[in-house]
Design a protein around this motif. Structure first.
Motif, PDB file in Angstrom:
ATOM      1  N   GLN A  72     127.035  34.722 -40.123  1.00  0.00           N
ATOM      2  CA  GLN A  72     128.044  35.753 -39.896  1.00  0.00           C
ATOM      3  C   GLN A  72     127.777  36.925 -40.835  1.00  0.00           C
ATOM      4  N   GLY A  73     127.723  38.115 -40.301  1.00  0.00           N
ATOM      5  CA  GLY A  73     127.489  39.292 -41.128  1.00  0.00           C
ATOM      6  C   GLY A  73     126.064  39.798 -41.004  1.00  0.00           C
ATOM      7  N   PRO A  74     125.788  40.909 -41.666  1.00  0.00           N
ATOM      8  CA  PRO A  74     124.469  41.537 -41.553  1.00  0.00           C
ATOM      9  C   PRO A  74     123.346  40.659 -42.111  1.00  0.00           C
ATOM     10  N   ALA A  75     122.250  40.582 -41.388  1.00  0.00           N
ATOM     11  CA  ALA A  75     121.115  39.749 -41.786  1.00  0.00           C
ATOM     12  C   ALA A  75     120.479  40.231 -43.085  1.00  0.00           C
ATOM     13  N   ASP A  76     120.584  41.540 -43.362  1.00  0.00           N
ATOM     14  CA  ASP A  76     119.960  42.064 -44.578  1.00  0.00           C
ATOM     15  C   ASP A  76     120.844  41.899 -45.816  1.00  0.00           C
ATOM     16  N   ARG A  77     121.990  41.242 -45.674  1.00  0.00           N
ATOM     17  CA  ARG A  77     122.892  41.007 -46.811  1.00  0.00           C
ATOM     18  C   ARG A  77     123.116  39.517 -47.067  1.00  0.00           C
ATOM     19  N   ILE A  78     122.314  38.680 -46.429  1.00  0.00           N
ATOM     20  CA  ILE A  78     122.465  37.232 -46.594  1.00  0.00           C
ATOM     21  C   ILE A  78     122.232  36.835 -48.046  1.00  0.00           C
ATOM     22  N   GLY A  79     121.193  37.356 -48.649  1.00  0.00           N
ATOM     23  CA  GLY A  79     120.882  37.040 -50.040  1.00  0.00           C
ATOM     24  C   GLY A  79     122.024  37.405 -50.971  1.00  0.00           C
TER      25      GLY A  79
END
Length: 192
Positions: A72-79
């Motif tokens: 859930q949420g942007p893939a570039d903010r997973i980290g």
């Protein structure tokens, strides 16, 4: 009904005593006798309910990292989301002594190290599974993410390295997140 209630109370007393004893003494030095004494029961009761010191330790360190649904949420903010969750898990509302008990014990004892591997291996791998397109890469990616999370835990919460302890949560997350992000979905250089 009274027997079940008494049995549940005994189990709870044993677990509470075990957590305190493992926290104070570590896995290796904690003994069934000392835990039983702390719980006010006979050592045979500990063995009856948990079978062994390893079984008791596993129950006492039954930890849910409460990892968020990272899909859930942007893939570039997973980290960033994972790093923030983990840091807050150690020191925020979700913090508990069991992570510290498990980590400290894992440094000196193989049974505790195996338990830490189970907790992180299973839960981090499970959280990353839906995000990693190549299943063959999942164990390596989860392992690398765990190195970062456990490394920060060791340096900030166990060894208390002053520069790492001095960082506020936002700074710590900002420094940790890009590496975690790369391990999750960045390129994995081939071993040379």
């Amino acid at each position: 009904m009274a027997f079940t209630q008494r049995s549940d109370q005994t189990r709870a007393a044993i677990l509470a005593a075990a957590r305190r004893r493992f926290a104070a003494d570590g896995y290796e030095r904690a003994t069934i006798r000392a835990i039983a004494r702390d719980a006010g029961i006979d050592p045979s009761m500990v063995m009856r309910y948990y079978g062994s010191k390893d079984g008791l330790f596993a129950a006492a360190t039954d930890i849910d990292l409460l990892l968020p649904d990272l899909s859930q949420g942007p893939a570039d903010r997973i980290g960033e989301r994972l790093a923030r969750h983990f840091v807050e898990r150690w020191e925020g509302e979700l913090s508990d002594e069991f992570l510290v008990v498990l980590f400290r014990s894992a440094v000196t004892g193989e049974a505790a190290a195996a338990r830490l591997r189970e907790v992180f291996g299973g839960q981090v791998t499970g959280a990353l599974g839906p995000l990693v397109p190549d299943p063959a890469e999942l164990p390596v990616r989860a392992g690398l993410v765990s190195t970062q999370l456990l490394g920060v835990a060791l340096c900030r919460y166990i060894l208390r390295l002053p520069p790492v302890v001095a960082m506020d949560v936002d700074a710590l997350v900002a420094n940790l997140a890009p590496t975690v992000q790369r391990y999750i979905n960045g390129p994995l250089p081939a071993a040379g």
